[in-house]
Enzyme design. Structure first.
Site, PDB file in Angstrom:
ATOM      1  CG  ASP A  45      18.359  43.307  -6.111  1.00  0.00           C
ATOM      2  OD1 ASP A  45      17.576  44.120  -6.396  1.00  0.00           O
ATOM      3  OD2 ASP A  45      18.740  42.631  -7.228  1.00  0.00           O
ATOM      4  CD  GLU A  68      15.139  41.589 -11.158  1.00  0.00           C
ATOM      5  OE1 GLU A  68      15.106  42.713 -10.869  1.00  0.00           O
ATOM      6  OE2 GLU A  68      15.845  41.371 -12.019  1.00  0.00           O
ATOM      7  CG  ASP A 122      13.015  45.510 -10.241  1.00  0.00           C
ATOM      8  OD1 ASP A 122      14.010  44.852  -9.671  1.00  0.00           O
ATOM      9  OD2 ASP A 122      13.300  45.548 -11.685  1.00  0.00           O
ATOM     10  CB  ILE A 124      17.771  47.499  -7.126  1.00  0.00           C
ATOM     11  CG1 ILE A 124      17.886  47.894  -5.661  1.00  0.00           C
ATOM     12  CG2 ILE A 124      18.576  48.254  -7.768  1.00  0.00           C
ATOM     13  CD1 ILE A 124      19.464  47.753  -4.913  1.00  0.00           C
ATOM     14  CG  ASP A 125      14.020  48.887 -12.821  1.00  0.00           C
ATOM     15  OD1 ASP A 125      14.345  47.632 -13.533  1.00  0.00           O
ATOM     16  OD2 ASP A 125      13.261  49.567 -13.409  1.00  0.00           O
ATOM     17  CB  THR A 127      21.445  46.122 -10.945  1.00  0.00           C
ATOM     18  OG1 THR A 127      21.656  45.753 -12.491  1.00  0.00           O
ATOM     19  CG2 THR A 127      20.421  45.365 -10.248  1.00  0.00           C
ATOM     20  CG  ASP A 269      12.294  45.012 -15.585  1.00  0.00           C
ATOM     21  OD1 ASP A 269      13.009  45.346 -14.539  1.00  0.00           O
ATOM     22  OD2 ASP A 269      12.895  44.233 -16.364  1.00  0.00           O
TER      23      ASP A 269
HETATM   24  P1  AMP Z   1      16.915  49.713 -17.856  1.00  0.00           P
HETATM   25  O1  AMP Z   1      17.283  50.153 -16.584  1.00  0.00           O
HETATM   26  O2  AMP Z   1      15.641  50.435 -18.271  1.00  0.00           O
HETATM   27  O3  AMP Z   1      17.730  49.506 -19.049  1.00  0.00           O
HETATM   28  O4  AMP Z   1      16.197  48.055 -17.469  1.00  0.00           O
HETATM   29  C1  AMP Z   1      16.769  47.382 -16.696  1.00  0.00           C
HETATM   30  C2  AMP Z   1      15.968  45.992 -16.730  1.00  0.00           C
HETATM   31  O5  AMP Z   1      16.171  45.443 -17.935  1.00  0.00           O
HETATM   32  C3  AMP Z   1      16.258  44.878 -15.995  1.00  0.00           C
HETATM   33  O6  AMP Z   1      15.772  44.811 -14.789  1.00  0.00           O
HETATM   34  C4  AMP Z   1      16.295  43.496 -16.673  1.00  0.00           C
HETATM   35  O7  AMP Z   1      15.001  42.756 -15.996  1.00  0.00           O
HETATM   36  C5  AMP Z   1      15.819  44.076 -18.103  1.00  0.00           C
HETATM   37  N1  AMP Z   1      16.736  43.487 -19.094  1.00  0.00           N
HETATM   38  C6  AMP Z   1      17.591  42.495 -19.220  1.00  0.00           C
HETATM   39  N2  AMP Z   1      17.809  42.157 -20.330  1.00  0.00           N
HETATM   40  C7  AMP Z   1      16.893  42.771 -21.219  1.00  0.00           C
HETATM   41  C8  AMP Z   1      16.706  42.603 -22.718  1.00  0.00           C
HETATM   42  N3  AMP Z   1      17.491  42.012 -23.397  1.00  0.00           N
HETATM   43  N4  AMP Z   1      15.823  43.509 -23.175  1.00  0.00           N
HETATM   44  C9  AMP Z   1      15.006  44.267 -22.159  1.00  0.00           C
HETATM   45  N5  AMP Z   1      15.204  44.482 -21.123  1.00  0.00           N
HETATM   46  C10 AMP Z   1      16.032  43.418 -20.433  1.00  0.00           C
HETATM   47 MG    MG Z   2      14.491  45.433 -13.193  1.00  0.00          MG
END
Ligand code: AMP
Ligand code: MG
Length: 326
Positions: A45, A68, A122, A124-125, A127, A269
């Site tokens: 990251d 991020e 981002d 690394i989106d 993680t 994101d």
């Molecule tokens: P995903 O891989 O689509 O599940 O999304 C990952 C991203 O969800 C991360 O980069 C976080 O910034 C974000 N995230 C963290 N907590 C929450 C939450 N409570 N609701 C929605 N997104 C979140």
């Molecule tokens: Mg992310």
């Protein structure tokens, strides 16, 4: 072509960051996972953010980056070992510099206030997907006066196409010029234009959502699926790879349904993925139908959740979401 230098710079930066991510990910073992060692994703990251901010700084020194990560944890004595790992990983892709410089590059991505022209990153989106050796993405976008002009998604583990087992996709869009993709490690390959599906029958829809039920409500999407008689099992996938899935027609829609009141989505994101889907002919709004707003700084304070579709079914999906709102 508009934003040619911005696009080429962003593509090159994301490709380089993806190399480091892949190299770090390849060293993850089932043993390190069992020990809940999250350090690989932290190293990758920071390394990814430092490389991308370094490149942006060289070409566009005046542009702020809302990223991020920040380097505060690396600048203290306890962070030294981590910093060393970051320096080593980046040297493997040919970037050699003093540890301090890596911290400075990372902190170049520490802006949080809105400005008329900025990048959002981002590094690394997804993680959790990275650690599981599943899907993750590197997302970079240029926003001018609140409008996304350039969006780039590096998706190192996405299948290149439906017929081969090769993985690694680089997808991008410049506003008004379509959405494109190319194998991540073939910068000279002819880009292929991508388009969303034309599925209009609700019961035929294939949707994708987060693996993590804490990021998007699986209960809520289940109610919507039942209501619309959607019979296909959802694709659960980490990261903005879901945007690519919709943009190129692997899925018809992507639902991100808030799990609690008050969570504000982060711009990094979404921004990269949003433009790729819009330019592929899709539609993006929040769950109430409001357009995604990238003019409030690092969070999408004016929006709730996110709905990404092929466009055709968008109004019906919003209606179904609101019918089942908890
Ligand atoms: P995903 O891989 O689509 O599940 O999304 C990952 C991203 O969800 C991360 O980069 C976080 O910034 C974000 N995230 C963290 N907590 C929450 C939450 N409570 N609701 C929605 N997104 C979140
Ligand atoms: Mg992310």
């Amino acid at each position: 072509m508009a934003f040619e230098l911005e696009l080429q710079t962003a593509l090159e930066a994301v490709r380089q960051a993806a190399k480091v991510c892949r190299s770090v990910q390849s060293a993850i073992t089932t043993e390190s996972l069992a020990k809940k060692d999250n350090s690989p994703v932290t190293v990758a990251d920071y390394a990814s953010q430092s490389l991308i901010c370094r490149t942006l700084q060289q070409v566009f020194p005046g542009d702020p980056v809302i990223g991020e990560e920040g380097a505060a944890e690396l600048r203290v004595p306890e962070g030294a070992a981590f910093l060393e790992r970051i320096v080593k990983e980046c040297s493997l892709v040919g970037v050699k510099a003093e540890p301090q410089e890596f911290c400075d590059w990372i902190d170049r991505g520490g802006a949080s206030d809105y400005s008329p022209r900025f990048w959002t990153l981002d590094p690394i989106d997804g993680t959790k997907g990275f650690l599981r050796k599943e899907q993750y993405a590197i997302s970079l976008a240029l926003i001018i006066n609140g409008t996304i002009e350039v969006g780039v998604l590096g998706c190192p583990n996405m299948p290149v196409n439906g017929t081969s087992s090769a993985v690694g996709v680089l997808a991008w869009a410049v506003r008004g010029e379509g959405a494109w993709m190319q194998p991540l490690d073939q910068p000279d390959a002819a880009p292929v234009q991508v388009q969303v599906t034309t599925t209009s029958e609700a019961s035929d829809l294939l949707f994708c959502e987060s693996v993590e039920s804490g990021h998007s409500s699986h209960d809520w999407s289940g109610l919507i699926a039942a209501d619309l008689a959607i019979h296909k099992e959802p694709i659960r996938m980490d990261s903005q790879c879901k945007y690519l899935a919709v943009a190129r027609g692997d899925a018809d829609l992507y639902l991100r349904l808030p799990t609690r009141k008050g969570y504000q989505e982060k711009i990094w994101d979404h921004a990269g993925g949003v433009l790729v889907v819009l330019e592929a002919g899709g539609m993006v709004s929040d769950i109430t139908g409001k357009p995604a707003d990238f003019s409030r700084g690092s969070t999408m304070a004016m929006n709730e959740g996110m709905v990404v579709t092929n466009g055709v079914v968008h109004p019906r999906i919003i209606e179904a979401i609101l019918r089942h709102a908890p």
